[in-house]
Design an enzyme around this catalytic site. Structure first.
Site, PDB file in Angstrom:
ATOM      1  N   ILE A  50     -78.794 103.885 -82.072  1.00 13.26           N
ATOM      2  CA  ILE A  50     -78.013 103.770 -83.314  1.00 13.26           C
ATOM      3  C   ILE A  50     -78.432 102.536 -84.126  1.00 13.26           C
ATOM      4  O   ILE A  50     -78.257 102.512 -85.343  1.00 13.26           O
ATOM      5  CB  ILE A  50     -76.497 103.746 -82.979  1.00 13.26           C
ATOM      6  CG1 ILE A  50     -75.649 104.185 -84.150  1.00 13.26           C
ATOM      7  CG2 ILE A  50     -76.051 102.383 -82.470  1.00 13.26           C
ATOM      8  CD1 ILE A  50     -74.189 104.468 -83.770  1.00 13.26           C
ATOM      9  N   HIS A 118     -80.495 103.063 -69.178  1.00 11.34           N
ATOM     10  CA  HIS A 118     -81.165 103.577 -70.379  1.00 11.34           C
ATOM     11  C   HIS A 118     -82.490 102.872 -70.579  1.00 11.34           C
ATOM     12  O   HIS A 118     -82.584 101.656 -70.540  1.00 11.34           O
ATOM     13  CB  HIS A 118     -80.288 103.445 -71.629  1.00 11.34           C
ATOM     14  CG  HIS A 118     -79.667 102.096 -71.820  1.00 11.34           C
ATOM     15  ND1 HIS A 118     -78.562 101.673 -71.113  1.00 11.34           N
ATOM     16  CD2 HIS A 118     -80.004 101.072 -72.644  1.00 11.34           C
ATOM     17  CE1 HIS A 118     -78.235 100.453 -71.490  1.00 11.34           C
ATOM     18  NE2 HIS A 118     -79.094 100.053 -72.402  1.00 11.34           N
ATOM     19  N   HIS A 120     -85.345 101.889 -73.081  1.00  9.96           N
ATOM     20  CA  HIS A 120     -85.657 101.724 -74.503  1.00  9.96           C
ATOM     21  C   HIS A 120     -87.107 102.141 -74.727  1.00  9.96           C
ATOM     22  O   HIS A 120     -88.011 101.687 -74.018  1.00  9.96           O
ATOM     23  CB  HIS A 120     -85.509 100.259 -74.919  1.00  9.96           C
ATOM     24  CG  HIS A 120     -84.097  99.775 -74.979  1.00  9.96           C
ATOM     25  ND1 HIS A 120     -83.300  99.942 -76.083  1.00  9.96           N
ATOM     26  CD2 HIS A 120     -83.344  99.123 -74.063  1.00  9.96           C
ATOM     27  CE1 HIS A 120     -82.103  99.410 -75.849  1.00  9.96           C
ATOM     28  NE2 HIS A 120     -82.100  98.905 -74.627  1.00  9.96           N
TER      29      HIS A 120
HETATM   30  P1  5GP Z   1     -78.671  97.525 -74.245  1.00 13.64           P
HETATM   31  O1  5GP Z   1     -78.266  96.412 -75.139  1.00 13.64           O
HETATM   32  O2  5GP Z   1     -77.599  97.847 -73.218  1.00 13.64           O
HETATM   33  O3  5GP Z   1     -80.008  97.321 -73.628  1.00 13.64           O
HETATM   34  O4  5GP Z   1     -78.846  98.801 -75.139  1.00 13.64           O
HETATM   35  C1  5GP Z   1     -77.814  99.622 -75.540  1.00 13.64           C
HETATM   36  C2  5GP Z   1     -78.300 100.319 -76.780  1.00 13.64           C
HETATM   37  O5  5GP Z   1     -77.430 101.381 -77.053  1.00 13.64           O
HETATM   38  C3  5GP Z   1     -78.315  99.411 -78.012  1.00 13.64           C
HETATM   39  O6  5GP Z   1     -79.643  99.304 -78.494  1.00 13.64           O
HETATM   40  C4  5GP Z   1     -77.378 100.103 -78.987  1.00 13.64           C
HETATM   41  O7  5GP Z   1     -77.823 100.064 -80.316  1.00 13.64           O
HETATM   42  C5  5GP Z   1     -77.313 101.528 -78.452  1.00 13.64           C
HETATM   43  N1  5GP Z   1     -76.031 102.185 -78.669  1.00 13.64           N
HETATM   44  C6  5GP Z   1     -74.804 101.683 -78.382  1.00 13.64           C
HETATM   45  N2  5GP Z   1     -73.852 102.573 -78.701  1.00 13.64           N
HETATM   46  C7  5GP Z   1     -74.503 103.669 -79.182  1.00 13.64           C
HETATM   47  C8  5GP Z   1     -74.039 104.917 -79.682  1.00 13.64           C
HETATM   48  O8  5GP Z   1     -72.852 105.211 -79.747  1.00 13.64           O
HETATM   49  N3  5GP Z   1     -74.996 105.799 -80.085  1.00 13.64           N
HETATM   50  C9  5GP Z   1     -76.327 105.516 -80.034  1.00 13.64           C
HETATM   51  N4  5GP Z   1     -77.170 106.454 -80.457  1.00 13.64           N
HETATM   52  N5  5GP Z   1     -76.789 104.339 -79.567  1.00 13.64           N
HETATM   53  C10 5GP Z   1     -75.887 103.419 -79.163  1.00 13.64           C
END
Ligand code: 5GP
Ligand code: ZN
Length: 160
Positions: A50, A118, A120
């Site tokens: 997102i 997840h 990236h």
């Molecule tokens: P982290 O910071 O845990 O490595 O990555 C989580 C990712 O999930 C972030 O890059 C954030 O933008 C994405 N994200 C969080 N909530 C949502 C959502 O509701 N939908 C989508 N498509 N991405 C999300």
């Protein structure tokens, strides 16, 4: 209960995995949020981040809830490899052909904002802005590439 025969199989069953009703990514892969799924099968799902950190930014996740990198064992190597393969497939489908200019990796806890594992997938890495380069920085204590994670998991013993 995982057996040695299961290790490396896509069907490996590890207790605690499934659907977490508090998890946003569980909701996304179960089509409760209206997020477009670019890939969806029993094991792996993929959707756009997102808040993209590069022109192409996809999240590849296990379809069933699996915790962050630190909760993984050698039994998850096949899953992580399939996540990477799915990320590459999605890039190619979106006309990103230079995979050498793509970044595949994971934030390490406590730097994960979502607990559901997840990957990236960012491309082209050479077009990432200053903040993204910092967020997804290679060889940092907050971000690990998929290759580094696989190497780390392979060096672990097989769990009982
Ligand atoms: P982290 O910071 O845990 O490595 O990555 C989580 C990712 O999930 C972030 O890059 C954030 O933008 C994405 N994200 C969080 N909530 C949502 C959502 O509701 N939908 C989508 N498509 N991405 C999300
Ligand atoms: Zn989840």
């Amino acid at each position: 209960m995982a057996t040695n025969e299961d290790i490396g199989s896509s069907q490996v069953e590890i207790s605690g995995e499934g659907y977490d009703k508090k998890c946003i990514f569980c909701k996304i892969v179960n089509k409760e949020m209206g997020t477009e799924l670019l890939h969806s099968d029993e094991e792996i799902s993929c959707f756009k981040d997102i808040r993209p950190g590069a022109p192409h930014h996809y999240l590849v996740v296990p379809t069933r809830h699996v915790g962050n990198c630190k909760s993984l064992s050698k039994a998850h190597v096949h899953l992580v490899e399939r996540m990477v393969d799915t990320g590459k497939k999605i890039l190619l489908e979106n006309r990103v052909t230079d995979l050498s200019d793509a970044r595949f990796g994971f934030h390490l806890p406590p730097f994960c904002s979502v607990s559901h594992l997840h990957l990236h997938v960012l491309a082209p890495a050479s077009q990432m802005g200053l903040m993204s380069r910092l967020f997804y920085r290679l060889n940092s204590y907050w971000f690990i590439t998929a290759d580094q994670l696989i190497e780390h998991l392979n060096s672990k013993g097989v769990p009982n």
